[in-house]
Motif scaffolding. Structure first.
Motif, PDB file in Angstrom:
ATOM      1  N   ILE A  38       5.117  -4.830  -6.937  1.00 56.93           N
ATOM      2  CA  ILE A  38       5.839  -3.480  -6.919  1.00 56.93           C
ATOM      3  C   ILE A  38       4.983  -2.595  -5.993  1.00 56.93           C
ATOM      4  O   ILE A  38       5.803  -1.825  -5.095  1.00 56.93           O
ATOM      5  CB  ILE A  38       5.626  -2.979  -8.338  1.00 56.93           C
ATOM      6  N   LEU A  39       3.814  -2.561  -5.907  1.00 55.84           N
ATOM      7  CA  LEU A  39       2.862  -1.692  -4.921  1.00 55.84           C
ATOM      8  C   LEU A  39       2.994  -2.225  -3.683  1.00 55.84           C
ATOM      9  O   LEU A  39       3.322  -1.286  -2.721  1.00 55.84           O
ATOM     10  CB  LEU A  39       1.572  -1.681  -5.596  1.00 55.84           C
ATOM     11  N   SER A  40       3.278  -3.313  -3.329  1.00 54.36           N
ATOM     12  CA  SER A  40       3.108  -4.031  -1.934  1.00 54.36           C
ATOM     13  C   SER A  40       4.834  -3.756  -1.451  1.00 54.36           C
ATOM     14  O   SER A  40       4.775  -3.108  -0.420  1.00 54.36           O
ATOM     15  CB  SER A  40       2.950  -5.538  -1.949  1.00 54.36           C
ATOM     16  N   LEU A  41       5.730  -3.973  -2.261  1.00 52.54           N
ATOM     17  CA  LEU A  41       7.001  -3.590  -1.991  1.00 52.54           C
ATOM     18  C   LEU A  41       7.252  -1.942  -1.637  1.00 52.54           C
ATOM     19  O   LEU A  41       7.916  -1.591  -0.627  1.00 52.54           O
ATOM     20  CB  LEU A  41       8.056  -4.292  -2.849  1.00 52.54           C
ATOM     21  N   ALA A  42       6.672  -1.229  -2.454  1.00 57.37           N
ATOM     22  CA  ALA A  42       6.847   0.175  -2.355  1.00 57.37           C
ATOM     23  C   ALA A  42       6.124   0.773  -1.311  1.00 57.37           C
ATOM     24  O   ALA A  42       6.664   1.654  -0.424  1.00 57.37           O
ATOM     25  CB  ALA A  42       6.067   0.867  -3.833  1.00 57.37           C
ATOM     26  N   ALA A  43       4.982  -0.028  -0.851  1.00 58.16           N
ATOM     27  CA  ALA A  43       4.149   0.328   0.467  1.00 58.16           C
ATOM     28  C   ALA A  43       5.347   0.135   1.618  1.00 58.16           C
ATOM     29  O   ALA A  43       5.196   0.820   2.610  1.00 58.16           O
ATOM     30  CB  ALA A  43       2.778  -0.403   0.485  1.00 58.16           C
ATOM     31  N   LEU A  44       5.936  -0.891   1.592  1.00 56.36           N
ATOM     32  CA  LEU A  44       6.821  -1.487   2.669  1.00 56.36           C
ATOM     33  C   LEU A  44       7.824  -0.403   2.774  1.00 56.36           C
ATOM     34  O   LEU A  44       8.349   0.116   3.974  1.00 56.36           O
ATOM     35  CB  LEU A  44       7.368  -2.927   2.381  1.00 56.36           C
ATOM     36  N   LEU A  45       8.396   0.020   1.534  1.00 56.66           N
ATOM     37  CA  LEU A  45       9.436   0.855   1.766  1.00 56.66           C
ATOM     38  C   LEU A  45       9.175   2.074   2.150  1.00 56.66           C
ATOM     39  O   LEU A  45       9.761   2.961   3.003  1.00 56.66           O
ATOM     40  CB  LEU A  45       9.924   1.092   0.372  1.00 56.66           C
ATOM     41  N   CYS A  46       7.882   2.690   1.892  1.00 59.79           N
ATOM     42  CA  CYS A  46       7.432   4.141   2.344  1.00 59.79           C
ATOM     43  C   CYS A  46       7.142   4.113   3.814  1.00 59.79           C
ATOM     44  O   CYS A  46       7.522   5.066   4.514  1.00 59.79           O
ATOM     45  CB  CYS A  46       6.172   4.258   1.462  1.00 59.79           C
ATOM     46  N   VAL A  47       6.625   2.962   4.331  1.00 62.86           N
ATOM     47  CA  VAL A  47       6.559   2.782   5.695  1.00 62.86           C
ATOM     48  C   VAL A  47       7.729   2.542   6.543  1.00 62.86           C
ATOM     49  O   VAL A  47       7.681   3.369   7.563  1.00 62.86           O
ATOM     50  CB  VAL A  47       5.569   1.573   6.244  1.00 62.86           C
ATOM     51  N   ILE A  48       8.762   1.991   6.167  1.00 62.22           N
ATOM     52  CA  ILE A  48       9.988   1.903   7.026  1.00 62.22           C
ATOM     53  C   ILE A  48      10.943   2.918   6.717  1.00 62.22           C
ATOM     54  O   ILE A  48      11.824   3.138   7.578  1.00 62.22           O
ATOM     55  CB  ILE A  48      10.723   0.307   6.570  1.00 62.22           C
ATOM     56  N   THR A 103       5.506 -12.743  -2.749  1.00 68.94           N
ATOM     57  CA  THR A 103       6.194 -11.774  -2.556  1.00 68.94           C
ATOM     58  C   THR A 103       5.114 -10.422  -2.134  1.00 68.94           C
ATOM     59  O   THR A 103       5.434  -9.846  -1.097  1.00 68.94           O
ATOM     60  CB  THR A 103       7.126 -11.001  -3.627  1.00 68.94           C
ATOM     61  N   ALA A 104       4.137 -10.346  -2.857  1.00 67.45           N
ATOM     62  CA  ALA A 104       3.300  -9.112  -2.556  1.00 67.45           C
ATOM     63  C   ALA A 104       2.632  -9.521  -1.086  1.00 67.45           C
ATOM     64  O   ALA A 104       2.591  -8.454  -0.417  1.00 67.45           O
ATOM     65  CB  ALA A 104       2.237  -9.135  -3.991  1.00 67.45           C
ATOM     66  N   LEU A 105       2.144 -10.901  -0.781  1.00 65.33           N
ATOM     67  CA  LEU A 105       1.622 -11.246   0.426  1.00 65.33           C
ATOM     68  C   LEU A 105       2.522 -10.905   1.530  1.00 65.33           C
ATOM     69  O   LEU A 105       1.941 -10.387   2.680  1.00 65.33           O
ATOM     70  CB  LEU A 105       1.081 -12.540   0.406  1.00 65.33           C
ATOM     71  N   LEU A 106       3.592 -11.162   1.429  1.00 63.98           N
ATOM     72  CA  LEU A 106       4.739 -11.163   2.455  1.00 63.98           C
ATOM     73  C   LEU A 106       4.728  -9.610   2.734  1.00 63.98           C
ATOM     74  O   LEU A 106       4.859  -9.061   3.888  1.00 63.98           O
ATOM     75  CB  LEU A 106       6.058 -11.982   2.054  1.00 63.98           C
ATOM     76  N   ALA A 107       5.215  -8.842   1.826  1.00 61.07           N
ATOM     77  CA  ALA A 107       5.224  -7.495   1.784  1.00 61.07           C
ATOM     78  C   ALA A 107       4.354  -6.791   2.474  1.00 61.07           C
ATOM     79  O   ALA A 107       4.378  -5.772   3.305  1.00 61.07           O
ATOM     80  CB  ALA A 107       5.774  -6.908   0.466  1.00 61.07           C
ATOM     81  N   ILE A 108       2.953  -7.073   1.993  1.00 57.90           N
ATOM     82  CA  ILE A 108       1.694  -6.397   2.467  1.00 57.90           C
ATOM     83  C   ILE A 108       1.519  -6.665   3.988  1.00 57.90           C
ATOM     84  O   ILE A 108       1.124  -5.678   4.921  1.00 57.90           O
ATOM     85  CB  ILE A 108       0.441  -6.730   1.811  1.00 57.90           C
ATOM     86  N   LEU A 109       2.031  -7.896   4.267  1.00 60.59           N
ATOM     87  CA  LEU A 109       2.005  -8.391   5.870  1.00 60.59           C
ATOM     88  C   LEU A 109       2.808  -7.623   6.589  1.00 60.59           C
ATOM     89  O   LEU A 109       2.588  -7.037   7.723  1.00 60.59           O
ATOM     90  CB  LEU A 109       2.082  -9.820   6.024  1.00 60.59           C
ATOM     91  N   LEU A 110       4.054  -7.544   6.269  1.00 56.98           N
ATOM     92  CA  LEU A 110       5.011  -6.707   6.956  1.00 56.98           C
ATOM     93  C   LEU A 110       4.778  -5.132   7.071  1.00 56.98           C
ATOM     94  O   LEU A 110       4.882  -4.595   8.061  1.00 56.98           O
ATOM     95  CB  LEU A 110       6.315  -6.909   6.141  1.00 56.98           C
ATOM     96  N   GLY A 114       0.809  -2.459  13.685  1.00 59.25           N
ATOM     97  CA  GLY A 114       1.187  -3.253  14.966  1.00 59.25           C
ATOM     98  C   GLY A 114       2.225  -2.602  15.926  1.00 59.25           C
ATOM     99  O   GLY A 114       2.298  -3.219  16.877  1.00 59.25           O
ATOM    100  N   MET A 115       2.673  -1.396  15.727  1.00 60.64           N
ATOM    101  CA  MET A 115       3.645  -0.658  16.855  1.00 60.64           C
ATOM    102  C   MET A 115       3.628   1.020  16.523  1.00 60.64           C
ATOM    103  O   MET A 115       3.188   1.388  15.466  1.00 60.64           O
ATOM    104  CB  MET A 115       5.000  -1.260  16.222  1.00 60.64           C
ATOM    105  N   ASP A 116       3.931   1.411  17.505  1.00 64.86           N
ATOM    106  CA  ASP A 116       4.040   3.092  17.361  1.00 64.86           C
ATOM    107  C   ASP A 116       5.113   3.401  16.733  1.00 64.86           C
ATOM    108  O   ASP A 116       6.035   2.729  16.346  1.00 64.86           O
ATOM    109  CB  ASP A 116       4.156   3.398  18.999  1.00 64.86           C
ATOM    110  N   ARG A 117       5.147   4.787  16.136  1.00 69.03           N
ATOM    111  CA  ARG A 117       5.832   5.130  15.390  1.00 69.03           C
ATOM    112  C   ARG A 117       7.407   5.178  15.937  1.00 69.03           C
ATOM    113  O   ARG A 117       8.310   4.789  15.198  1.00 69.03           O
ATOM    114  CB  ARG A 117       5.545   6.623  14.741  1.00 69.03           C
ATOM    115  N   SER A 118       7.316   5.489  17.274  1.00 69.22           N
ATOM    116  CA  SER A 118       8.554   5.295  17.900  1.00 69.22           C
ATOM    117  C   SER A 118       9.390   4.108  17.888  1.00 69.22           C
ATOM    118  O   SER A 118      10.582   4.093  17.683  1.00 69.22           O
ATOM    119  CB  SER A 118       8.620   6.116  19.242  1.00 69.22           C
ATOM    120  N   GLU A 119       8.388   3.078  18.503  1.00 71.87           N
ATOM    121  CA  GLU A 119       9.066   1.595  18.403  1.00 71.87           C
ATOM    122  C   GLU A 119       9.435   1.527  17.052  1.00 71.87           C
ATOM    123  O   GLU A 119      10.578   0.784  16.934  1.00 71.87           O
ATOM    124  CB  GLU A 119       7.929   0.776  18.798  1.00 71.87           C
TER     125      GLU A 119
END
Length: 204
Positions: free
Chosen positions: A62-72, A109-116, A123-128
Motif C-alpha cells: 500500500i505504501l509503495s503504491l501510494a508513493a508511486l501515485l504521489c510521484v506521478i 508488487t512493493a519492490l516494483l512500485a518502489i523501483l518505479l 531518474g528524471m527532471d520534473r518536466s521530463e
C-alpha cells in the motif's frame, strides 16, 4: 477480503498504464486499487492471519503504491510517502530474510512500485517526468492545450525558458485551433508574456 489483493494490484496498474495515455479517471482506478488493498489489510487484521508476514507485506504494498501515485501525480507529500515506503520495504526484506521465506505477490508488487517511484522521482527532471506521463503518449496530445500550458510551467520552473516558450506557443496554437474558451486563450497568452518577461511566479 483476502481475495482483494490481486484485483487491487491489477486495478492499480491498469490505472497506472492509462496514465501514460492521459485517459480520464486513471487516478480513480489507482485509488480504487489502493482501496482494495486496504480492505485486504483490514481483513488480515480482523482475521488474525499470520500477522507479521501478511500485515507487513500488505502495508508495504500500500505504501509503495501510494508513493508511486504521489510521484506521478506531483502531490507535494510524495517524498514523505516515499520515505515511509522505503522504511517499510527494509522491514519487509528483514522479515523475509530472517525467516527464510519466499517472496509473494505483494512483496514483488512493493519492490516494483518502489523501483518505479525512485526512477520517476530521481531518474528524471520534473518536466521530463511530466512530459512522459502526460504528453508523450497522450491520446489528446494534439488538442490538450491545458496540459501543454502546464508543461510550459514545468519547463519554466527549471529555467528552460526557450523550451517553456515553445510549449506555451503550442498551447496557444491548439487553444485557438479548437476554439477554446476566451478565458484559456487569454490565460495562456499571459503565461507566454510572463515567460518572455521572466516574471512568471505562479501557474494561475
Amino acid at each position: 477480503m483476502r481475495r482483494l489483493e490481486l484485483p487491487g494490484i491489477l486495478i492499480f496498474f491498469i490505472g497506472f498504464a492509462l496514465k501514460f495515455f492521459h485517459i480520464p479517471h486513471n487516478a480513480v482506478l489507482m485509488l480504487l486499487g489502493l482501496g482494495c488493498l486496504l480492505l485486504s489489510l483490514l481483513g488480515a487484521i480482523r482475521g488474525g492471519e499470520n500477522v507479521p508476514k501478511r500485515l507487513t507485506s500488505r502495508l508495504t504494498s500500500i505504501l509503495s503504491l501510494a508513493a508511486l501515485l504521489c510521484v506521478i501525480k506531483f502531490f507535494p507529500i510524495h517524498d514523505y510517502v516515499l520515505l515511509l515506503a522505503g522504511l517499510a520495504i527494509l522491514w519487509m526484506l528483514y522479515l523475509v530474510s530472517s525467516k527464510k521465506q519466499w517472496l509473494v505477490v505483494t512483496h514483488y508488487t512493493a519492490l516494483l512500485a518502489i523501483l518505479l517511484t525512485v526512477v520517476f522521482r530521481f531518474g528524471m527532471d520534473r518536466s521530463e517526468r511530466y512530459f512522459i506521463l502526460n504528453l508523450k503518449y497522450s491520446v489528446e496530445r494534439d488538442t490538450d492545450f491545458i496540459t501543454w500550458d502546464k508543461y510550459s510551467w514545468m519547463l519554466y520552473l527549471e529555467d528552460r525558458s526557450e523550451e517553456s516558450l515553445q510549449a506555451s506557443e503550442e498551447a496557444s496554437s491548439i487553444a485557438r485551433s479548437v476554439e477554446a474558451d476566451k478565458y484559456w486563450v487569454d490565460l495562456i497568452e499571459n503565461h507566454g508574456a510572463a515567460i518572455q518577461a521572466k516574471n512568471w511566479t505562479r501557474y494561475h
